[in-house]
Design a protein around this motif. Structure first.
Motif, short mmCIF file in Angstrom:
data_model
loop_
_atom_site.label_atom_id
_atom_site.label_comp_id
_atom_site.label_asym_id
_atom_site.label_seq_id
_atom_site.Cartn_x
_atom_site.Cartn_y
_atom_site.Cartn_z
N VAL A 52 23.72 -31.55 -100.35
CA VAL A 52 25.09 -32.06 -100.32
C VAL A 52 25.17 -33.23 -99.35
CG1 VAL A 52 27.50 -31.52 -99.78
CG2 VAL A 52 26.03 -29.78 -100.81
N HIS A 53 25.88 -34.28 -99.76
CA HIS A 53 26.13 -35.42 -98.89
C HIS A 53 27.56 -35.88 -99.10
CE1 HIS A 53 26.09 -39.73 -97.73
NE2 HIS A 53 25.43 -39.23 -96.70
N SER A 54 28.25 -36.16 -98.00
CA SER A 54 29.62 -36.67 -98.08
C SER A 54 29.82 -37.73 -97.00
CB SER A 54 30.63 -35.54 -97.93
OG SER A 54 30.61 -35.04 -96.62
N GLU A 55 31.05 -38.25 -96.94
CA GLU A 55 31.34 -39.35 -96.02
C GLU A 55 31.32 -38.93 -94.55
OE1 GLU A 55 35.89 -40.15 -96.21
OE2 GLU A 55 35.31 -39.26 -98.12
N ALA A 56 31.46 -37.66 -94.26
CA ALA A 56 31.47 -37.19 -92.86
C ALA A 56 30.75 -35.85 -92.78
CB ALA A 56 32.91 -37.03 -92.37
N PRO A 57 30.04 -35.61 -91.68
CA PRO A 57 29.33 -34.33 -91.53
C PRO A 57 30.27 -33.13 -91.66
CG PRO A 57 28.70 -35.85 -89.78
CD PRO A 57 29.82 -36.50 -90.54
N GLU A 58 31.50 -33.27 -91.19
CA GLU A 58 32.46 -32.17 -91.27
C GLU A 58 32.74 -31.79 -92.73
OE1 GLU A 58 33.44 -34.46 -87.47
OE2 GLU A 58 32.88 -34.97 -89.51
N TYR A 59 32.82 -32.79 -93.59
CA TYR A 59 33.06 -32.53 -95.01
C TYR A 59 31.82 -31.91 -95.67
CZ TYR A 59 37.39 -35.22 -94.69
OH TYR A 59 38.64 -35.67 -94.35
N THR A 60 30.64 -32.33 -95.23
CA THR A 60 29.41 -31.75 -95.78
C THR A 60 29.35 -30.26 -95.45
OG1 THR A 60 28.26 -33.87 -95.62
CG2 THR A 60 26.89 -31.90 -95.77
N VAL A 61 29.69 -29.90 -94.22
CA VAL A 61 29.70 -28.49 -93.82
C VAL A 61 30.76 -27.74 -94.62
CG1 VAL A 61 30.19 -26.89 -91.92
CG2 VAL A 61 28.78 -28.92 -91.53
N LEU A 62 31.93 -28.33 -94.79
CA LEU A 62 33.01 -27.72 -95.57
C LEU A 62 32.54 -27.43 -97.00
CD1 LEU A 62 36.67 -29.02 -95.85
CD2 LEU A 62 35.36 -28.49 -97.86
N ILE A 63 31.90 -28.41 -97.62
CA ILE A 63 31.45 -28.26 -99.01
C ILE A 63 30.40 -27.17 -99.12
CG2 ILE A 63 30.23 -29.44 -100.90
CD1 ILE A 63 31.70 -32.05 -99.74
N CYS A 64 29.43 -27.16 -98.20
CA CYS A 64 28.39 -26.12 -98.22
C CYS A 64 29.01 -24.74 -98.04
CB CYS A 64 27.35 -26.38 -97.13
SG CYS A 64 26.28 -27.79 -97.45
N THR A 65 29.96 -24.63 -97.13
CA THR A 65 30.64 -23.35 -96.88
C THR A 65 31.39 -22.90 -98.13
OG1 THR A 65 30.86 -23.86 -94.53
CG2 THR A 65 32.37 -22.20 -95.44
N ALA A 66 32.15 -23.82 -98.73
CA ALA A 66 32.92 -23.47 -99.93
C ALA A 66 32.00 -23.03 -101.06
CB ALA A 66 33.78 -24.66 -100.36
N VAL A 67 30.90 -23.75 -101.26
CA VAL A 67 29.96 -23.41 -102.34
C VAL A 67 29.39 -22.02 -102.12
CG1 VAL A 67 27.68 -23.98 -103.26
CG2 VAL A 67 29.41 -25.77 -103.03
N LYS A 68 28.92 -21.74 -100.92
CA LYS A 68 28.32 -20.43 -100.64
C LYS A 68 29.34 -19.29 -100.77
CE LYS A 68 24.44 -21.87 -97.78
NZ LYS A 68 23.76 -21.74 -96.48
N ASN A 69 30.55 -19.51 -100.25
CA ASN A 69 31.58 -18.48 -100.32
C ASN A 69 32.06 -18.23 -101.74
OD1 ASN A 69 31.50 -18.17 -97.55
ND2 ASN A 69 33.38 -19.32 -97.18
N SER A 70 32.00 -19.24 -102.59
CA SER A 70 32.54 -19.13 -103.95
C SER A 70 31.83 -18.08 -104.79
CB SER A 70 32.48 -20.48 -104.66
OG SER A 70 31.14 -20.81 -105.01
#
Length: 95
Positions: A52-70
């Motif tokens: 995962v890559h996004s414009e900010a590290p905070e968003y990358t962590v958010l996306i990884c968290t959301a994907v795993k929790n989903s």
């Protein structure tokens, strides 16, 4: 053909079942993240690796968290989780 190198971003291991779910065109978590206005790139391997890559590290962590929790959530729970995560991260970045 070959693909380009995955630069920056974060790699994580997920279950094979979740990897298959993420590859579906109607995947709820990826749809919810996109609708939340997050710009990101994701590469999902059938071997259980996700990048995962996004414009900010905070968003990358958010996306990884959301994907795993989903993996263990209903569609309604996923949409609520994404809204809450995005609101929390955006508010903490504004401070």
């Amino acid at each position: 053909g070959t693909y380009g190198e995955l630069k920056a971003g974060t790699a994580a291991r997920i279950s094979l079942g979740l990897a298959r779910e993420l590859l579906k065109p109607t995947n709820t978590v990826l749809d919810a993240l996109g609708r939340a206005g997050l710009a990101f790139e994701i590469c999902v391997g059938t071997n259980g690796m996700v990048w995962v890559h996004s414009e900010a590290p905070e968003y990358t962590v958010l996306i990884c968290t959301a994907v795993k929790n989903s993996e263990i959530m209903t569609e309604e729970q996923i949409r609520g989780m994404v809204k809450q995560l995005v609101a929390t991260v955006r508010s903490s970045m504004d401070e």
